[in-house]
Enzyme design. Structure first.
Site, mmCIF file in Angstrom:
data_model
loop_
_atom_site.group_PDB
_atom_site.id
_atom_site.type_symbol
_atom_site.label_atom_id
_atom_site.label_comp_id
_atom_site.label_asym_id
_atom_site.label_seq_id
_atom_site.Cartn_x
_atom_site.Cartn_y
_atom_site.Cartn_z
ATOM 1 N N GLN A 1 46.572 41.747 37.358
ATOM 2 C CA GLN A 1 45.521 42.123 36.406
ATOM 3 C C GLN A 1 44.630 40.914 36.079
ATOM 4 O OE1 GLN A 1 45.003 45.253 35.277
ATOM 5 N NE2 GLN A 1 43.296 44.654 33.978
ATOM 6 N N LYS B 1 47.862 52.356 34.108
ATOM 7 C CA LYS B 1 48.195 52.317 35.544
ATOM 8 C C LYS B 1 49.643 52.737 35.754
ATOM 9 C CE LYS B 1 44.865 48.801 36.693
ATOM 10 N NZ LYS B 1 44.613 47.396 36.421
ATOM 11 N N ASP C 1 43.746 46.272 45.396
ATOM 12 C CA ASP C 1 42.451 46.036 44.734
ATOM 13 C C ASP C 1 41.343 45.778 45.759
ATOM 14 O OD1 ASP C 1 42.297 46.105 41.907
ATOM 15 O OD2 ASP C 1 43.390 44.213 41.727
#
Ligand code: GUN
Length: 299
Positions: free
Chosen positions: A99, A55, A122
């Site tokens: 995460q 990422k 997200d």
């Protein structure tokens, strides 16, 4: 019948990243702003470390600012919430990703719901789920959003009236995927482990999205001839043909069978997988533009 078209998620993701990079450049030139994405990792899970590294690398490649925060596995939930609050307040951070999975002593829902919904790239915050469900402007979860892009690339933008089945009902893939297909005017079935006659349900669908996490569960003779098959599964299985102790990745669809029947199908690897980070970067640009009240460049 000829074999299905293989949907090249890697190539589509490369193209999407190039479009994101062009938007980032335009935002810098026209507005003097650089979109920033913060990723928070707790602990040392090896798979999570790889994701976070990728990422960060791809964020920088498209010209955005990357912020990384690493906490020990022994950090408290309060420590993590403090980091999230700090990022919520930082005007240089437009997107925040914590995460997952988090260590067992942390409440994932509480952490996710502490992220500002407008920075929740997200799309996991309960506010974003609710906005998506009710047709309001939302941050859309990256994997299902990427699947929708691949489906439209294969079938065209007009999905109206098509029968779609989503196999799997998770909050992060199955449910938002079903909502996106419904918004695109598909007739949507959500199937799961208790569904009766799953083969029969699948065989009526023009679009099959498999996200159950069970290796090669969906067989070729469950697929309607010509259907579009999107495989979200990533399952590691032994591959003795490659040598002792070797493994390989397979999806939730039996690719070798389904490719003989489908019209278009994503391979594993190289299908849905590469899309997730590319969509995350696109979501970060979207979040940046919304936060500043500016039109998103259409590059
Ligand atoms: N862990 C594995 N995939 C993801 C993802 O897309 N988002 C977050 N936050 N954690 C993950």
């Amino acid at each position: 019948m000829s074999e299905a078209k293989r949907i090249d998620g890697k190539a589509f993701a490369e193209g999407l990243r190039a479009r994101v990079a062009a938007r980032v450049q335009k935002l810098k030139e026209d507005h003097g702003v650089t979109p920033g994405l913060a990723v928070v990792l707790v602990g040392e899970d090896p798979a999570s470390q790889v994701y976070v590294r990728n990422k960060g690398k791809q964020t920088i490649e498209v010209g955005m600012e990357s912020f990384e925060f690493k906490l020990d596995a022994t950090a408290t939930e309060g420590d993590l919430l403090d980091v999230v609050e700090e990022l919520n307040a930082d005007p240089n951070v437009h997107g925040i990703l914590v995460q997952l999975p988090l260590p067992d002593h942390m409440d994932e829902a509480k952490v996710i719901n502490t992220i500002s919904p407008d920075k929740d790239v997200d799309g996991f915050h309960v506010i974003n789920s609710g906005r998506l469900m009710t047709g309001q402007e939302a941050m859309i979860p990256c994997t299902p959003y990427g699947c929708l892009m691949l489906i439209k690339d294969a079938l065209g933008d007009n999905l109206s009236g098509k029968r779609a089945i989503v196999v799997g009902r998770s909050n992060i893939v199955g449910k938002p995927m079903a909502q996106l297909l419904l918004d695109a005017h598909c007739t949507v079935t959500i199937a799961h482990s208790r569904t009766r006659d799953l083969a029969g349900e699948c065989s009526r669908a023009d679009i099959v999205v498999a996200a159950v996490g069970r290796e090669r569960m969906i067989k070729g003779d469950w697929i309607k001839p010509g259907a579009c098959v999107i495989d979200v599964g990533i399952n590691r299985i032994p591959a003795p043909e490659k040598g002792e102790g070797k493994t390989r990745l397979v999806g939730d669809v039996d690719f070798d069978e389904a490719v003989q029947v489908a019209g278009a199908i994503t391979p594993v690897p190289g299908g849905v997988g590469p899309m997730t980070i590319a969509v995350l970067l696109a979501n970060t640009v979207t979040a940046c533009c919304r936060s500043l009240g500016i039109q998103e460049p259409d590059a």
